[in-house]
Motif scaffolding. Structure first.
Motif, mmCIF file in Angstrom:
data_model
loop_
_atom_site.group_PDB
_atom_site.id
_atom_site.type_symbol
_atom_site.label_atom_id
_atom_site.label_comp_id
_atom_site.label_asym_id
_atom_site.label_seq_id
_atom_site.Cartn_x
_atom_site.Cartn_y
_atom_site.Cartn_z
ATOM 1 N N SER A 1 0.823 -1.205 0.000
ATOM 2 C CA SER A 1 0.000 0.000 0.000
ATOM 3 C C SER A 1 0.858 1.256 0.000
ATOM 4 C CB SER A 1 -0.927 0.002 1.219
ATOM 5 O OG SER A 1 -1.685 1.179 1.286
ATOM 6 N N GLY A 2 2.056 1.184 0.634
ATOM 7 C CA GLY A 2 2.948 2.326 0.652
ATOM 8 C C GLY A 2 3.744 2.530 -0.619
ATOM 9 N N GLY A 3 3.585 1.629 -1.593
ATOM 10 C CA GLY A 3 4.260 1.799 -2.878
ATOM 11 C C GLY A 3 5.321 0.777 -3.169
ATOM 12 N N ASP A 4 5.657 -0.095 -2.214
ATOM 13 C CA ASP A 4 6.672 -1.124 -2.457
ATOM 14 C C ASP A 4 5.998 -2.335 -3.098
ATOM 15 O OD1 ASP A 4 8.815 -2.796 -2.497
ATOM 16 O OD2 ASP A 4 8.983 -3.038 -0.323
ATOM 17 N N LEU A 5 5.882 -2.309 -4.426
ATOM 18 C CA LEU A 5 5.194 -3.388 -5.123
ATOM 19 C C LEU A 5 6.058 -4.629 -5.284
ATOM 20 C CD1 LEU A 5 3.273 -1.415 -7.897
ATOM 21 C CD2 LEU A 5 2.492 -2.154 -5.655
ATOM 22 N N ASP A 6 7.303 -4.589 -4.812
ATOM 23 C CA ASP A 6 8.148 -5.778 -4.830
ATOM 24 C C ASP A 6 8.012 -6.596 -3.549
ATOM 25 O OD1 ASP A 6 9.160 -5.193 -7.350
ATOM 26 O OD2 ASP A 6 10.728 -3.898 -6.528
ATOM 27 N N THR B 1 -2.977 -14.780 -1.678
ATOM 28 C CA THR B 1 -3.858 -13.801 -2.325
ATOM 29 C C THR B 1 -3.223 -12.420 -2.344
ATOM 30 O OG1 THR B 1 -5.797 -15.056 -1.603
ATOM 31 C CG2 THR B 1 -6.154 -12.780 -2.280
ATOM 32 N N VAL B 2 -2.559 -12.029 -1.235
ATOM 33 C CA VAL B 2 -1.879 -10.732 -1.196
ATOM 34 C C VAL B 2 -0.760 -10.692 -2.230
ATOM 35 C CG1 VAL B 2 -0.439 -9.236 0.232
ATOM 36 C CG2 VAL B 2 -2.488 -10.253 1.200
ATOM 37 N N ASP B 3 -0.019 -11.792 -2.355
ATOM 38 C CA ASP B 3 1.047 -11.847 -3.360
ATOM 39 C C ASP B 3 0.485 -11.734 -4.774
ATOM 40 O OD1 ASP B 3 2.872 -12.064 -1.362
ATOM 41 O OD2 ASP B 3 3.200 -14.221 -1.589
ATOM 42 N N LEU B 4 -0.617 -12.422 -5.027
ATOM 43 C CA LEU B 4 -1.240 -12.328 -6.353
ATOM 44 C C LEU B 4 -1.733 -10.905 -6.620
ATOM 45 C CD1 LEU B 4 -3.283 -15.665 -6.497
ATOM 46 C CD2 LEU B 4 -1.205 -15.094 -7.770
ATOM 47 N N MET B 5 -2.292 -10.257 -5.591
ATOM 48 C CA MET B 5 -2.738 -8.881 -5.746
ATOM 49 C C MET B 5 -1.563 -7.975 -6.082
ATOM 50 S SD MET B 5 -4.318 -6.349 -2.838
ATOM 51 C CE MET B 5 -2.709 -6.346 -2.048
ATOM 52 N N ALA B 6 -0.425 -8.170 -5.381
ATOM 53 C CA ALA B 6 0.748 -7.343 -5.661
ATOM 54 C C ALA B 6 1.264 -7.591 -7.077
ATOM 55 C CB ALA B 6 1.842 -7.636 -4.636
ATOM 56 N N ASP B 7 1.255 -8.841 -7.510
ATOM 57 C CA ASP B 7 1.680 -9.140 -8.888
ATOM 58 C C ASP B 7 0.785 -8.428 -9.898
ATOM 59 O OD1 ASP B 7 3.690 -10.728 -7.922
ATOM 60 O OD2 ASP B 7 2.534 -12.590 -8.082
ATOM 61 N N SER B 8 -0.526 -8.491 -9.658
ATOM 62 C CA SER B 8 -1.457 -7.844 -10.578
ATOM 63 C C SER B 8 -1.271 -6.325 -10.583
ATOM 64 C CB SER B 8 -2.902 -8.191 -10.185
ATOM 65 O OG SER B 8 -3.831 -7.531 -11.007
ATOM 66 N N LEU B 9 -1.123 -5.724 -9.391
ATOM 67 C CA LEU B 9 -0.900 -4.288 -9.325
ATOM 68 C C LEU B 9 0.401 -3.895 -10.009
ATOM 69 C CD1 LEU B 9 -2.004 -3.469 -5.655
ATOM 70 C CD2 LEU B 9 -3.213 -2.896 -7.762
ATOM 71 N N GLY B 10 1.442 -4.710 -9.802
ATOM 72 C CA GLY B 10 2.718 -4.418 -10.438
ATOM 73 C C GLY B 10 2.626 -4.444 -11.949
ATOM 74 N N ARG B 11 1.919 -5.445 -12.476
ATOM 75 C CA ARG B 11 1.756 -5.526 -13.929
ATOM 76 C C ARG B 11 0.976 -4.327 -14.461
ATOM 77 N NH1 ARG B 11 0.876 -11.037 -12.768
ATOM 78 N NH2 ARG B 11 -1.398 -10.680 -12.784
ATOM 79 N N ARG B 12 -0.107 -3.967 -13.765
ATOM 80 C CA ARG B 12 -0.900 -2.830 -14.216
ATOM 81 C C ARG B 12 -0.088 -1.533 -14.167
ATOM 82 N NH1 ARG B 12 -6.636 -3.519 -14.019
ATOM 83 N NH2 ARG B 12 -7.212 -5.662 -13.502
ATOM 84 N N LEU B 13 0.692 -1.371 -13.093
ATOM 85 C CA LEU B 13 1.478 -0.154 -12.965
ATOM 86 C C LEU B 13 2.567 -0.096 -14.025
ATOM 87 C CD1 LEU B 13 1.897 2.407 -11.351
ATOM 88 C CD2 LEU B 13 3.400 1.152 -9.804
ATOM 89 N N ARG B 14 3.202 -1.232 -14.298
ATOM 90 C CA ARG B 14 4.237 -1.241 -15.351
ATOM 91 C C ARG B 14 3.630 -0.904 -16.711
ATOM 92 N NH1 ARG B 14 6.242 -5.538 -12.211
ATOM 93 N NH2 ARG B 14 5.005 -7.052 -13.401
ATOM 94 N N ILE B 15 2.432 -1.428 -16.978
ATOM 95 C CA ILE B 15 1.769 -1.112 -18.243
ATOM 96 C C ILE B 15 1.439 0.374 -18.313
ATOM 97 C CG2 ILE B 15 -0.337 -1.493 -19.576
ATOM 98 C CD1 ILE B 15 -0.338 -4.373 -18.545
ATOM 99 N N GLU B 16 0.949 0.934 -17.194
ATOM 100 C CA GLU B 16 0.606 2.359 -17.178
ATOM 101 C C GLU B 16 1.840 3.218 -17.370
ATOM 102 O OE1 GLU B 16 -0.684 5.564 -13.797
ATOM 103 O OE2 GLU B 16 -1.689 3.616 -13.761
ATOM 104 N N ARG B 17 2.945 2.866 -16.677
ATOM 105 C CA ARG B 17 4.169 3.646 -16.817
ATOM 106 C C ARG B 17 4.736 3.552 -18.226
ATOM 107 N NH1 ARG B 17 7.147 1.968 -11.094
ATOM 108 N NH2 ARG B 17 5.899 3.351 -9.736
ATOM 109 N N GLN B 18 4.708 2.345 -18.784
ATOM 110 C CA GLN B 18 5.207 2.183 -20.138
ATOM 111 C C GLN B 18 4.365 2.981 -21.126
ATOM 112 O OE1 GLN B 18 8.054 0.565 -20.900
ATOM 113 N NE2 GLN B 18 7.781 1.460 -22.938
#
Length: 446
Positions: free
Chosen positions: A169-174, A196-213
Motif C-alpha cells: 500500500s505504501g508503494g513497495d510493489l516488490d 492472495t496478497v502476493d497475487l494482488m501485488a503481482d497484478s498491481l505491479g503488472r498494471r502499474l508497469r503497463i501504465e508507466r510504459q
C-alpha cells in the motif's frame, strides 16, 4: 486487544463452558443416582422389616411404628401399598433422607416406616464436585499457555501478511510474503491470505508497469510532433492568431515534458545533483518564476522578514544553506505554488523555516480522497474534469522522493490547503562552503 489474547480468551471461555457443562451433567446424574438408590434401599428395607414384623410383631432393621418425623404423605398410605417419599429436612446428623412406609394391617392400623439417610452419599457428591472443579482449573491452567502460544503463531503469521500488505500500500510493489510463510505449517487460511496478497501485488505491479510504459511511450511519441508544431508557429505571421496558437502549443509541450519527467521518475532514472545553496534564495527564485502574486516569509534567522519578487535575493542572502539539488527544489516549490493558485484562493503564502518550506492557500483545501490516497496523475482539481489533482503534485511528490525529502499534504483547521516540504538534514561531515563556490540557483525550469 491483540489477536492472540482474543483467541486465548475465546479458548479459555470455551474450556470453562465445557467444564461447567460436564460438571453440571455429572452432578445431576450422580444426585439422581443417589436418590434412586436410596429409594430402592428404603423399599427393600420396608419389605424386609414387614416380613419380620408379621412373624415376630416387633419392628426390626431400624423400622419404627408411626414415627413422629414421618412425612405427611406417608402417614395414610392407601391399603397395603408401600410408598417412598423424599424428606429434605436436616436434623442433627441426619441430612436429606428417603422414607419408606407400609401399613401393617387394615385401615387405621399403624404404619411401619424406615428412614434411609443420604448424608454420606451427598457428602461424597460434594467431594466429587470439588474434585471436578480443581481438575477443571488445573486443565485450564495447563491449556491456556498452549492456547496463547498457538494463537501467537497464527497472529505472527497474520502480522507478517499485514506488514507486507502495508508495504504494498505504501508503494513497495516488490514486497511479497513468499511460499515460506505457509510451507512449514501446511495449507491453511493464513497461507491462502498470504498467497492472495502476493497475487494482488503481482497484478498491481503488472498494471502499474503497463501504465508507466504507456506514459513513457505517449510522451516520447508526442515530443517530436509537438516540437514540429512549435517550430511551425514561428512561420505564422504576427498577430492574435499566432499568439493564441503559440500559447496552446507551449501548453502542450509543457504537458509532454511533464509526462516525460513522470516516466523518468517512475523508472528511477532521476538522480539528484546536490549543491550547497541558500534555501530561502532558491525558494524565492522559484516563486518569482511562477509570475504569481505570492508572499514569501523567511523565519528562524536574523534576516527573517517578508520578501517580494523584486528584492528576494537581498533579503534571503543570510538564510540557512542546505545541501540539495536546487533545480529539483525549484521544481517542487513552483508546482506547489502554481497548484495553490490554480485550485485554491489567495492569499497564497510560502514560509521558509529551517529546513522546512510551507505553501499555504485559503481555498477549499485538498479533497479527502487526495489526503487519503495521495495525488493521482491525469486528474485535475477542476470540478468539470473530475476529482483529484493533475501532474503537478505527482511530479512534486516524485521529486521530493529523489531529494530524500518529505512532502506532506494537509488541510488547515480554518480552511485552506497546506503543503509542507521537509528537506533532509545535512550530512555530518558537511563543511562550510568556500568563497565563490555557491551554486547558481538561477537555472531554467525543466
Amino acid at each position: 486487544m491483540p489477536l492472540r489474547w482474543k483467541i486465548a480468551a475465546l479458548a479459555a471461555a470455551t474450556a470453562c463452558l465445557v467444564a461447567l457443562a460436564v460438571g453440571v451433567l455429572v452432578h445431576v446424574w450422580t444426585a439422581m443416582d443417589i436418590r434412586s438408590r436410596a429409594e430402592m434401599d428404603a423399599t427393600n428395607t420396608v419389605y424386609s422389616a414387614m416380613e419380620v414384623y408379621r412373624r415376630t410383631g416387633t419392628p426390626a432393621g431400624g423400622a419404627e411404628l408411626d414415627p413422629a418425623e414421618l412425612p405427611t404423605a406417608l402417614r395414610h398410605p392407601a391399603g397395603a401399598d408401600r410408598r417412598v417419599a423424599y424428606d429434605g429436612r436436616v436434623e442433627g446428623n441426619l441430612g436429606p433422607s428417603v422414607w419408606g412406609a407400609q401399613r401393617v394391617g387394615g385401615p387405621g392400623s399403624p404404619v411401619l416406616a424406615v428412614r434411609i439417610n443420604m448424608s454420606p452419599q451427598l457428602h461424597d457428591l460434594r467431594r466429587l464436585d470439588a474434585s471436578m472443579a480443581v481438575a477443571s482449573l488445573v486443565s485450564l491452567a495447563a491449556a491456556l499457555p498452549l492456547a496463547v502460544y498457538g494463537a501467537a503463531l497464527v497472529a505472527r503469521r497474520l502480522r507478517r501478511v499485514a506488514e507486507t500488505a502495508a508495504r504494498i500500500s505504501g508503494g513497495d510493489l516488490d514486497a511479497r510474503n513468499g511460499p515460506a510463510l505457509g510451507r512449514a505449517r501446511g495449507r491453511d487460511e493464513v497461507t491462502d491470505i498470504a498467497a492472495t496478497v502476493d497475487l494482488m501485488a503481482d497484478s498491481l505491479g503488472r498494471r502499474l508497469r503497463i501504465e508507466r510504459q504507456f506514459t513513457a511511450d505517449v510522451a516520447h511519441e508526442l515530443r517530436t510532433p509537438v516540437g514540429g508544431l512549435l517550430a511551425a508557429t514561428d512561420l505564422l505571421p504576427p498577430g492574435e492568431t499566432e499568439d493564441l496558437l503559440r500559447a496552446r502549443v507551449r501548453d502542450l509541450r509543457g504537458l509532454v515534458e511533464d509526462l516525460l519527467e513522470i516516466s523518468r521518475l517512475d523508472a528511477g532514472a532521476e538522480a539528484p545533483v546536490p549543491a550547497r545553496v541558500p534555501l530561502a534564495a532558491v525558494v524565492a527564485e522559484a516563486v518569482a518564476r511562477t509570475g504569481l502574486d505570492t508572499e514569501v516569509t523567511v523565519t528562524g534567522s536574523p534576516a527573517a522578514e517578508h520578501v517580494d519578487h523584486a528584492e528576494h535575493a537581498e533579503h534571503a542572502a543570510a538564510a540557512e544553506h542546505v545541501e540539495t539539488d536546487p533545480r529539483r527544489l525549484e521544481r517542487i516549490v513552483g508546482n506547489l505554488v502554481t497548484n495553490a493558485h490554480r485550485h485554491g484562493r489567495t492569499p497564497v503564502r510560502v514560509t521558509v523555516e529551517g529546513l522546512t518550506v510551507v505553501v499555504r492557500d485559503h481555498g477549499p483545501g485538498f479533497p479527502a480522497d487526495l489526503l487519503l490516497d495521495g495525488p493521482r496523475r491525469f486528474r485535475t482539481g477542476a470540478a468539470e474534469r473530475g476529482a483529484g489533482h493533475g501532474l503537478g503534485l505527482t511530479i512534486a511528490l516524485g521529486q521530493a522522493r529523489v531529494l530524500g525529502a518529505e512532502l506532506r499534504l494537509d488541510n488547515a483547521a480554518d480552511g485552506g490547503a497546506i503543503a509542507t516540504l521537509r528537506l533532509p538534514p545535512p550530512p555530518t561531515d558537511t563543511r562550510p562552503p568556500h568563497d565563490g563556490a555557491e551554486a547558481d540557483t538561477r537555472r531554467p525550469r525543466p
